[in-house]
Design a protein around this motif. Structure first.
Motif, PDB file in Angstrom:
ATOM      1  N   SER A  95       0.805  -1.220   0.000  1.00 47.62           N
ATOM      2  CA  SER A  95       0.000   0.000   0.000  1.00 47.62           C
ATOM      3  C   SER A  95       0.840   1.273   0.000  1.00 47.62           C
ATOM      4  CB  SER A  95      -0.920  -0.025   1.227  1.00 47.62           C
ATOM      5  OG  SER A  95      -1.588   1.190   1.390  1.00 47.62           O
ATOM      6  N   ILE A  96       1.876   1.297   0.851  1.00 51.16           N
ATOM      7  CA  ILE A  96       2.720   2.491   0.930  1.00 51.16           C
ATOM      8  C   ILE A  96       3.376   2.744  -0.423  1.00 51.16           C
ATOM      9  CG2 ILE A  96       4.767   3.499   2.009  1.00 51.16           C
ATOM     10  CD1 ILE A  96       2.467   3.354   3.926  1.00 51.16           C
ATOM     11  N   GLY A  97       3.310   3.989  -0.884  1.00 58.84           N
ATOM     12  CA  GLY A  97       3.849   4.340  -2.190  1.00 58.84           C
ATOM     13  C   GLY A  97       2.836   4.226  -3.311  1.00 58.84           C
ATOM     14  N   HIS A  98       1.690   3.604  -3.021  1.00 60.73           N
ATOM     15  CA  HIS A  98       0.647   3.418  -4.039  1.00 60.73           C
ATOM     16  C   HIS A  98      -0.681   4.055  -3.629  1.00 60.73           C
ATOM     17  CE1 HIS A  98       3.285   0.667  -6.158  1.00 60.73           C
ATOM     18  NE2 HIS A  98       3.492   0.024  -5.024  1.00 60.73           N
ATOM     19  N   PHE A  99      -0.832   4.356  -2.344  1.00 58.61           N
ATOM     20  CA  PHE A  99      -2.047   4.985  -1.821  1.00 58.61           C
ATOM     21  C   PHE A  99      -1.645   6.074  -0.836  1.00 58.61           C
ATOM     22  CE2 PHE A  99      -3.433   0.855  -3.240  1.00 58.61           C
ATOM     23  CZ  PHE A  99      -4.691   1.071  -3.775  1.00 58.61           C
ATOM     24  N   GLU A 100      -2.457   7.127  -0.771  1.00 57.36           N
ATOM     25  CA  GLU A 100      -2.224   8.200   0.199  1.00 57.36           C
ATOM     26  C   GLU A 100      -2.574   7.717   1.607  1.00 57.36           C
ATOM     27  OE1 GLU A 100      -0.850  11.007  -0.151  1.00 57.36           O
ATOM     28  OE2 GLU A 100      -1.125  11.753  -2.200  1.00 57.36           O
ATOM     29  N   TRP A 101      -1.826   8.225   2.604  1.00 58.57           N
ATOM     30  CA  TRP A 101      -2.084   7.869   3.996  1.00 58.57           C
ATOM     31  C   TRP A 101      -2.042   9.108   4.878  1.00 58.57           C
ATOM     32  CZ3 TRP A 101      -3.653   3.594   6.523  1.00 58.57           C
ATOM     33  CH2 TRP A 101      -3.674   2.401   5.803  1.00 58.57           C
ATOM     34  N   ASP A 102      -2.935   9.152   5.847  1.00 52.72           N
ATOM     35  CA  ASP A 102      -2.929  10.187   6.879  1.00 52.72           C
ATOM     36  C   ASP A 102      -3.273   9.486   8.192  1.00 52.72           C
ATOM     37  OD1 ASP A 102      -3.556  12.197   8.732  1.00 52.72           O
ATOM     38  OD2 ASP A 102      -4.278  13.564   7.173  1.00 52.72           O
ATOM     39  N   VAL A 103      -2.279   9.297   9.042  1.00 55.64           N
ATOM     40  CA  VAL A 103      -2.486   8.507  10.268  1.00 55.64           C
ATOM     41  C   VAL A 103      -3.264   9.273  11.333  1.00 55.64           C
ATOM     42  CG1 VAL A 103      -0.456   7.076   9.861  1.00 55.64           C
ATOM     43  CG2 VAL A 103      -0.232   9.176  11.230  1.00 55.64           C
ATOM     44  N   GLN A 104      -3.545  10.538  11.074  1.00 59.43           N
ATOM     45  CA  GLN A 104      -4.433  11.268  11.978  1.00 59.43           C
ATOM     46  C   GLN A 104      -5.890  11.077  11.549  1.00 59.43           C
ATOM     47  OE1 GLN A 104      -2.945  12.337  14.657  1.00 59.43           O
ATOM     48  NE2 GLN A 104      -0.999  11.803  13.672  1.00 59.43           N
ATOM     49  N   GLU A 105      -6.099  11.037  10.242  1.00 55.89           N
ATOM     50  CA  GLU A 105      -7.452  10.814   9.734  1.00 55.89           C
ATOM     51  C   GLU A 105      -7.876   9.362   9.937  1.00 55.89           C
ATOM     52  OE1 GLU A 105      -9.866  10.871   5.473  1.00 55.89           O
ATOM     53  OE2 GLU A 105      -7.935  11.881   5.651  1.00 55.89           O
ATOM     54  N   VAL A 106      -6.949   8.437   9.723  1.00 57.14           N
ATOM     55  CA  VAL A 106      -7.189   7.012   9.964  1.00 57.14           C
ATOM     56  C   VAL A 106      -6.419   6.645  11.229  1.00 57.14           C
ATOM     57  CG1 VAL A 106      -6.910   4.666   9.066  1.00 57.14           C
ATOM     58  CG2 VAL A 106      -7.419   6.551   7.503  1.00 57.14           C
ATOM     59  N   PRO A 107      -7.107   6.508  12.358  1.00 58.47           N
ATOM     60  CA  PRO A 107      -6.421   6.320  13.652  1.00 58.47           C
ATOM     61  C   PRO A 107      -5.822   4.927  13.823  1.00 58.47           C
ATOM     62  CG  PRO A 107      -8.796   6.183  13.957  1.00 58.47           C
ATOM     63  CD  PRO A 107      -8.573   6.548  12.509  1.00 58.47           C
ATOM     64  N   ILE A 108      -4.835   4.620  12.980  1.00 54.02           N
ATOM     65  CA  ILE A 108      -4.168   3.325  13.014  1.00 54.02           C
ATOM     66  C   ILE A 108      -2.997   3.394  13.996  1.00 54.02           C
ATOM     67  CG2 ILE A 108      -2.586   3.887  11.123  1.00 54.02           C
ATOM     68  CD1 ILE A 108      -3.054   1.035  10.066  1.00 54.02           C
ATOM     69  N   ASP A 109      -2.661   2.288  14.628  1.00 57.18           N
ATOM     70  CA  ASP A 109      -1.586   2.270  15.611  1.00 57.18           C
ATOM     71  C   ASP A 109      -0.246   1.846  15.024  1.00 57.18           C
ATOM     72  OD1 ASP A 109      -3.089   2.816  18.217  1.00 57.18           O
ATOM     73  OD2 ASP A 109      -4.247   1.149  17.390  1.00 57.18           O
ATOM     74  N   PHE A 110      -0.291   0.908  14.064  1.00 58.81           N
ATOM     75  CA  PHE A 110       0.941   0.357  13.526  1.00 58.81           C
ATOM     76  C   PHE A 110       0.802   0.102  12.018  1.00 58.81           C
ATOM     77  CE2 PHE A 110       0.151  -1.626  17.762  1.00 58.81           C
ATOM     78  CZ  PHE A 110       1.086  -0.915  18.503  1.00 58.81           C
ATOM     79  N   MET A 111       1.876   0.429  11.260  1.00 62.03           N
ATOM     80  CA  MET A 111       1.915   0.155   9.825  1.00 62.03           C
ATOM     81  C   MET A 111       3.309  -0.334   9.459  1.00 62.03           C
ATOM     82  SD  MET A 111       0.079   3.666   8.570  1.00 62.03           S
ATOM     83  CE  MET A 111       0.558   3.445   6.871  1.00 62.03           C
ATOM     84  N   THR A 112       3.415  -0.982   8.294  1.00 63.27           N
ATOM     85  CA  THR A 112       4.711  -1.469   7.841  1.00 63.27           C
ATOM     86  C   THR A 112       4.915  -1.152   6.363  1.00 63.27           C
ATOM     87  OG1 THR A 112       3.726  -3.652   7.404  1.00 63.27           O
ATOM     88  CG2 THR A 112       4.784  -3.340   9.527  1.00 63.27           C
ATOM     89  N   ALA A 113       6.179  -1.003   5.979  1.00 63.56           N
ATOM     90  CA  ALA A 113       6.491  -0.681   4.579  1.00 63.56           C
ATOM     91  C   ALA A 113       7.813  -1.306   4.171  1.00 63.56           C
ATOM     92  CB  ALA A 113       6.555   0.829   4.393  1.00 63.56           C
ATOM     93  N   ALA A 114       7.957  -1.556   2.870  1.00 61.90           N
ATOM     94  CA  ALA A 114       9.196  -2.080   2.297  1.00 61.90           C
ATOM     95  C   ALA A 114       9.504  -1.298   1.032  1.00 61.90           C
ATOM     96  CB  ALA A 114       9.059  -3.567   1.980  1.00 61.90           C
ATOM     97  N   ALA A 115      10.702  -0.751   0.937  1.00 61.26           N
ATOM     98  CA  ALA A 115      11.051   0.136  -0.178  1.00 61.26           C
ATOM     99  C   ALA A 115      10.997  -0.563  -1.527  1.00 61.26           C
ATOM    100  CB  ALA A 115      12.441   0.726   0.041  1.00 61.26           C
ATOM    101  N   HIS A 116      11.286  -1.857  -1.558  1.00 63.34           N
ATOM    102  CA  HIS A 116      11.369  -2.531  -2.861  1.00 63.34           C
ATOM    103  C   HIS A 116      10.002  -2.754  -3.503  1.00 63.34           C
ATOM    104  CE1 HIS A 116      10.248  -6.858  -1.946  1.00 63.34           C
ATOM    105  NE2 HIS A 116      10.395  -6.392  -0.724  1.00 63.34           N
TER     106      HIS A 116
END
Length: 382
Positions: free
Chosen positions: A181-202
């Motif tokens: 998802s990261i790099g392909h969709f917009e994210w705002d962790v204040q608007e979406v009250p998520i606690d933990f996320m993960t990402a991989a550069a490749h």
């Protein structure tokens, strides 16, 4: 031999600009970022600049971004530390998550005696939100929900805001594997009250071996790896400055070009879908991947009308024709077992047919798609 690459969900081609920036750091900024001299301070500033860049885009705090070796480490770290340090007693997940989540939950169940509950799935593979809410209300003690935003095999999209709000209302923590998802969709962790996320550069045209975890402030998690004060004391080990610079560059470029590239890739996906349907009667698509509103624009999981005998050699034949694709997650490609995702959503009859994941990037074009469809047609008609 013609070669075409349609396996970007497994890993993406690294952008030229990323390689240039990484080479510059390797050549000029070789100081240990923990050293206090000028060489070290130069390396440290690259790391902290990248942290701020990522945090600003996600509307997070810089201290909430922890660099890791990739998504698998980040998923393991978050789940394990949530049980060990935050007192999680129940993990609620689904049976079509990445094995970095599923296997970790199983291990934690054995080690700590926690409960692991599985959300029921709709026929398409989307979690049943009503069942999730019942699980949240029934479980005792602190709960952690772990559901991925974009399924890496079938492309289904999770309604992350709905789940995040549901978790908050039931005093549960929410982790999402957002590697696809990261790099392909917009994210705002204040608007979406998520606690933990993960990402991989490749996964967004950066280097392998680097990613990050988003860990919301005051989550009470402690280090999993010890030995030094790197990553603000949360993850010991000398930071790979060149990889972090590569991640930052890829991250910035992904979002700078997001709208243009998304429109281009979605057009490719829909062209692929229409051409396959036109030339191969009986073809079908797994999960929600054929539905633009409920799936990522980056992949199609295609189920072909082939006998079990022909299915056994399909990927070998595609490889001989120079076509790079995947029968499922790249992490499972060497396994003799079928896809654990498709096993959950397909009938026994449909499981006998071969399913192939084609995933797209801005480096692909329609001429390549025409070639793939031509090869698939030949195989089906042979």
């Amino acid at each position: 031999m013609k070669q075409v690459y349609f396996d970007s969900a497994a890993t993406t081609r690294v952008r030229d600009e990323v390689i240039t920036e990484m080479h510059k750091v390797l050549s000029e900024n070789y100081g240990n970022p923990s050293s206090t001299h000028a060489f070290g301070r130069s390396s440290k500033s690259i790391i902290e600049s990248a942290r701020k860049t990522i945090a600003k885009r996600l509307n997070a705090l810089p201290q909430e971004i922890i660099f890791t070796s990739g998504g698998t480490e980040a998923d393991n770290m978050i789940l394990r530390c949530a049980v060990r340090d935050a007192g999680v007693k129940t993990i609620i997940t689904s049976r079509i998550e990445h094995h970095a989540v599923l296997h970790t939950a199983e291990e934690l169940q054995q080690e700590y005696g926690i409960n692991v509950e599985y959300v029921e799935l709709q026929k398409c593979g989307t979690p049943d939100y009503d069942h999730l809410e019942r699980l949240l209300q029934a479980s005792e003690g602190l709960k952690l929900v772990s559901l991925m935003h974009v399924n890496n095999e079938i492309g289904n999209l999770l309604d992350v805001k709905k789940v995040a709000v549901m978790c908050k209302e039931n005093n549960a923590l929410f982790h999402s594997d957002t590697v696809q998802s990261i790099g392909h969709f917009e994210w705002d962790v204040q608007e979406v009250p998520i606690d933990f996320m993960t990402a991989a550069a490749h996964k967004f045209h950066g280097p392998k071996g680097i990613g990050f975890a988003y860990i919301r402030k005051n989550s009470h998690l402690k280090p999993l790896i010890f030995g030094g004060a790197q990553e603000r004391g949360f993850r010991a080990g000398t930071e790979p400055v060149h990889n972090i610079k590569g991640l930052e560059t890829a991250f910035v470029l992904a979002y700078d070009h997001l709208e243009t590239e998304r429109n281009y890739i979605l057009d490719l996906k829909n062209y692929f879908k229409s051409e396959v349907e036109k030339h191969i009667p009986g073809v079908d698509f797994n999960g929600n991947c054929g539905d633009d509103a409920n799936s990522t624009y980056t992949l199609l999981n295609v189920r072909l009308p082939l006998s079990a005998e022909k299915a056994m050699t399909l990927q070998f034949q595609l490889d001989l024709k120079g076509i790079a694709c995947s029968k499922g997650s790249a992490c499972q490609s060497g396994s003799s077992l079928g896809s654990h995702v498709l096993t959950q959503i397909l009938s026994e009859e449909d499981l006998k047919k071969p399913s192939i994941r084609f995933s797209f990037s801005s480096y692909n074009n329609k001429e390549e798609i025409d070639y793939i469809v031509e090869v698939l047609k030949e195989i089906v008609e042979a």
